[in-house]
Design a protein around this motif. Structure first.
Motif, mmCIF file in Angstrom:
data_model
loop_
_atom_site.group_PDB
_atom_site.id
_atom_site.type_symbol
_atom_site.label_atom_id
_atom_site.label_comp_id
_atom_site.label_asym_id
_atom_site.label_seq_id
_atom_site.Cartn_x
_atom_site.Cartn_y
_atom_site.Cartn_z
ATOM 1 N N LYS A 124 11.896 -59.667 75.022
ATOM 2 C CA LYS A 124 10.570 -59.451 73.871
ATOM 3 C C LYS A 124 10.198 -59.805 72.326
ATOM 4 O O LYS A 124 9.563 -60.247 71.824
ATOM 5 N N ALA A 180 1.083 -57.222 68.317
ATOM 6 C CA ALA A 180 2.499 -58.202 67.819
ATOM 7 C C ALA A 180 2.616 -59.793 67.909
ATOM 8 O O ALA A 180 3.494 -59.302 66.724
ATOM 9 N N LYS A 218 7.759 -62.388 70.191
ATOM 10 C CA LYS A 218 7.470 -61.804 69.571
ATOM 11 C C LYS A 218 7.128 -62.104 68.062
ATOM 12 O O LYS A 218 5.975 -61.524 67.155
ATOM 13 N N PRO A 273 -5.232 -59.312 73.677
ATOM 14 C CA PRO A 273 -4.715 -59.845 72.977
ATOM 15 C C PRO A 273 -3.268 -59.030 72.860
ATOM 16 O O PRO A 273 -3.303 -58.070 72.362
ATOM 17 N N ASP A 301 -2.335 -54.166 78.317
ATOM 18 C CA ASP A 301 -2.763 -55.257 78.577
ATOM 19 C C ASP A 301 -3.635 -55.988 79.148
ATOM 20 O O ASP A 301 -3.757 -57.182 78.664
ATOM 21 N N PHE A 334 8.191 -52.015 70.009
ATOM 22 C CA PHE A 334 8.733 -51.000 70.852
ATOM 23 C C PHE A 334 9.337 -51.601 71.817
ATOM 24 O O PHE A 334 7.964 -51.901 72.017
ATOM 25 N N ALA A 393 1.740 -48.336 69.031
ATOM 26 C CA ALA A 393 0.812 -48.527 70.774
ATOM 27 C C ALA A 393 1.275 -48.592 71.197
ATOM 28 O O ALA A 393 2.041 -49.578 71.535
ATOM 29 N N MET A 412 4.926 -51.751 65.250
ATOM 30 C CA MET A 412 3.267 -51.663 66.489
ATOM 31 C C MET A 412 3.947 -50.782 67.501
ATOM 32 O O MET A 412 5.243 -50.752 68.712
HETATM 33 N N1 CTP Z 1 1.931 -54.708 71.891
HETATM 34 C C1 CTP Z 1 0.814 -55.515 71.474
HETATM 35 N N2 CTP Z 1 0.045 -56.098 71.951
HETATM 36 C C2 CTP Z 1 0.009 -55.645 73.433
HETATM 37 C C3 CTP Z 1 0.910 -55.074 73.743
HETATM 38 C C4 CTP Z 1 2.610 -54.846 73.133
HETATM 39 O O1 CTP Z 1 0.913 -55.041 70.397
HETATM 40 N N3 CTP Z 1 -1.009 -56.203 73.684
HETATM 41 C C5 CTP Z 1 3.716 -53.956 71.144
HETATM 42 C C6 CTP Z 1 3.439 -52.416 71.450
HETATM 43 O O2 CTP Z 1 2.928 -51.248 70.325
HETATM 44 C C7 CTP Z 1 4.982 -52.884 71.423
HETATM 45 C C8 CTP Z 1 5.425 -54.406 72.079
HETATM 46 O O3 CTP Z 1 4.623 -55.453 71.979
HETATM 47 O O4 CTP Z 1 5.586 -52.300 70.228
HETATM 48 C C9 CTP Z 1 6.679 -54.382 73.078
HETATM 49 O O5 CTP Z 1 4.960 -53.884 73.488
HETATM 50 P P1 CTP Z 1 5.004 -53.875 75.767
HETATM 51 O O6 CTP Z 1 3.473 -53.070 76.341
HETATM 52 O O7 CTP Z 1 6.579 -53.172 76.032
HETATM 53 O O8 CTP Z 1 5.341 -55.066 76.006
HETATM 54 P P2 CTP Z 1 4.412 -56.060 76.565
HETATM 55 O O9 CTP Z 1 4.153 -57.957 75.549
HETATM 56 O O10 CTP Z 1 3.239 -55.473 77.307
HETATM 57 O O11 CTP Z 1 4.949 -56.768 78.276
HETATM 58 P P3 CTP Z 1 5.034 -56.009 79.398
HETATM 59 O O12 CTP Z 1 3.944 -54.907 79.489
HETATM 60 O O13 CTP Z 1 5.146 -57.314 80.442
HETATM 61 O O14 CTP Z 1 6.500 -55.007 79.836
#
Ligand code: CTP
Length: 399
Positions: free
Chosen positions: A337, A307, A341, A304, A278, A323, A274, A272
């Motif tokens: 994280k 990950a 996840k 949604p 959020d 990531f 991308a 994952m």
């Molecule tokens: N990710 C995902 N779907 C989302 C948000 C994140 O699949 N809606 C995945 C990203 O591709 C990455 C990991 O989750 O591999 C962490 O993404 P990150 O944006 O750092 O984490 P968030 O869960 O969004 O946490 P935060 O914004 O609070 O740091």
């Protein structure tokens, strides 16, 4: 190395004498070698020696003497399974870094689609000079493999870093590259890449700076190692070339979620990569929102978590890699994280690191694994970083 075709580029350095050993070591391993020499390389070792060892005439000039025969650098570049430039002088490094194609060796390099290995050799001060280091950095960022010179006594009798790596070691590096190459055969890997765009109205969106370069490099490396790749890409301007990469273009997080949920059950692993938005606007205006003098409030609703959703449906034999791009409490946030996840390992890149993260061609990562393992890597090209991540994936898949 059996049957592998190697173009060996030799440049004007005293270490050129080692190229004879290098050819022998490649041939002993079953490779076929075509030597390309720069004009000054011929001052250090004769083409006769090299052609006697390879059984092929050395290519050095664009045209064969007086008979109108043209040596095609394009054909040579495409013939190669790998190009190895050893020794690589400071002059040739500079030309390669900047595309100065005034000899056969550099034109071959520019035409070569195979992996390129570069073994510099020069005096310690030349090697340490900022221009040499800058050129090496550039060459690394293009995806070339730099085989660092060793420390020791140099031709100048000075001691330091600049001695070309030993021929046996160079052959070992190239052959282990080929050995690891097809480790992902028959494996299916889903990769997400790039940003997502969340529409506000027909002409505006919420997005982020992700270029998609890291995810595309991962797709390329997985495909090169034999995997069937399902690349789910947000809006980016990058191209995919490898035939084993199937690409699904999406725009929003919801579209990315739908594609990935459909693809993951048949996959052995998902990465994952991308930068998923959020949140998305609660309402999407059908027509362009007009300017007025009032403040404007945009209500956002959560997207949604792709990950996390995969973490819930993951079977024991499947791998899930995420990531984390953090600005503070980096390791702690990345670890939580990974737990939240249900990831097998997480790749942490820090926004505080120069040369790492969004829009760069380089990256510096730390891999944190479920079993408490932590591995930190130096600043590398995104292609090399992808290689490190895929090595870890191969290890965790027990291949
Ligand atoms: N990710 C995902 N779907 C989302 C948000 C994140 O699949 N809606 C995945 C990203 O591709 C990455 C990991 O989750 O591999 C962490 O993404 P990150 O944006 O750092 O984490 P968030 O869960 O969004 O946490 P935060 O914004 O609070 O740091």
């Amino acid at each position: 190395m059996k049957g592998k075709k190697i173009v060996l580029g030799i440049t004007g350095s005293i270490a050129a004498y080692k190229a004879a050993y290098l050819v022998r070591a490649f041939i002993k391993k079953g490779a076929e070698v075509q030597v390309v020499m720069t004009p000054s390389a011929k001052e250090f070792i004769t083409p006769v020696t090299m052609s006697a060892l390879t059984g092929k005439p050395v290519v050095s000039e664009f045209f064969a003497a007086n008979d109108g025969t043209w040596h095609s650098h394009v054909d040579l570049g495409l013939w190669a399974d790998a190009m190895v430039i050893a020794p690589a002088s400071a002059n040739t490094l500079g030309k390669m870094a900047h595309g100065v194609a005034d000899n056969m060796l550099v034109t071959c390099y520019l035409s070569c689609k195979a992996p390129v290995f570069i073994a510099p050799a020069m005096d310690l001060d030349m090697f340490a000079h900022p221009s040499t280091q800058r050129n090496l950095e550039l060459l690394r960022s293009y995806g070339n493999h730099i085989i660092e010179p060793a420390e020791g006594e140099l031709a100048s009798h000075l001691q330091g870093k600049g001695r070309m790596e030993e021929p046996d070691r160079i052959v070992e590096i190239v052959s282990s590259f080929f050995a690891s190459e097809q480790r992902l055969q028959k494996k299916k890997i889903v990769i997400t890449a790039g940003p997502t765009y969340e529409k506000i109205d027909p002409v505006r969106f919420i997005g982020n700076y992700s270029s998609g370069k890291m995810g595309f490099a991962l797709a390329e490396v997985c495909a090169e190692r034999g995997a069937e790749v399902e690349l789910v890409a947000g809006p980016v301007s990058l191209k995919t070339v490898h035939p084993a990469i199937r690409r699904t273009n999406v725009e929003s997080a919801q579209e990315m979620y739908d594609a990935v949920i459909r693809l993951y059950p048949d996959a052995d692993a998902a990465i994952m990569c991308a930068a998923v938005a959020d949140y998305r606007p609660q309402e999407r205006a059908e027509k362009k929102i007009k300017r007025n003098t009032d403040d404007m409030t945009l209500t956002l609703v959560p997207n949604p978590d792709i990950a996390a959703a995969l973490g819930k449906i993951k079977r024991p034999e499947q791998l899930l890699v995420g990531f984390a791009l953090e600005t503070d409490n980096e390791e702690q946030n990345a670890l939580s994280k990974m737990q939240r996840k249900n990831l097998d390992f997480i790749v942490l890149n820090s926004l505080q690191e120069p040369g790492a993260g969004f829009r760069c061609d380089t990256n510096r990562i730390t891999i944190l694994s479920r079993d408490g393992e932590k591995q930190t890597f130096g600043l590398k090209s995104k292609k090399e970083v992808a290689g490190d991540i895929v090595d870890k994936l191969i290890e965790k898949l027990h291949l």
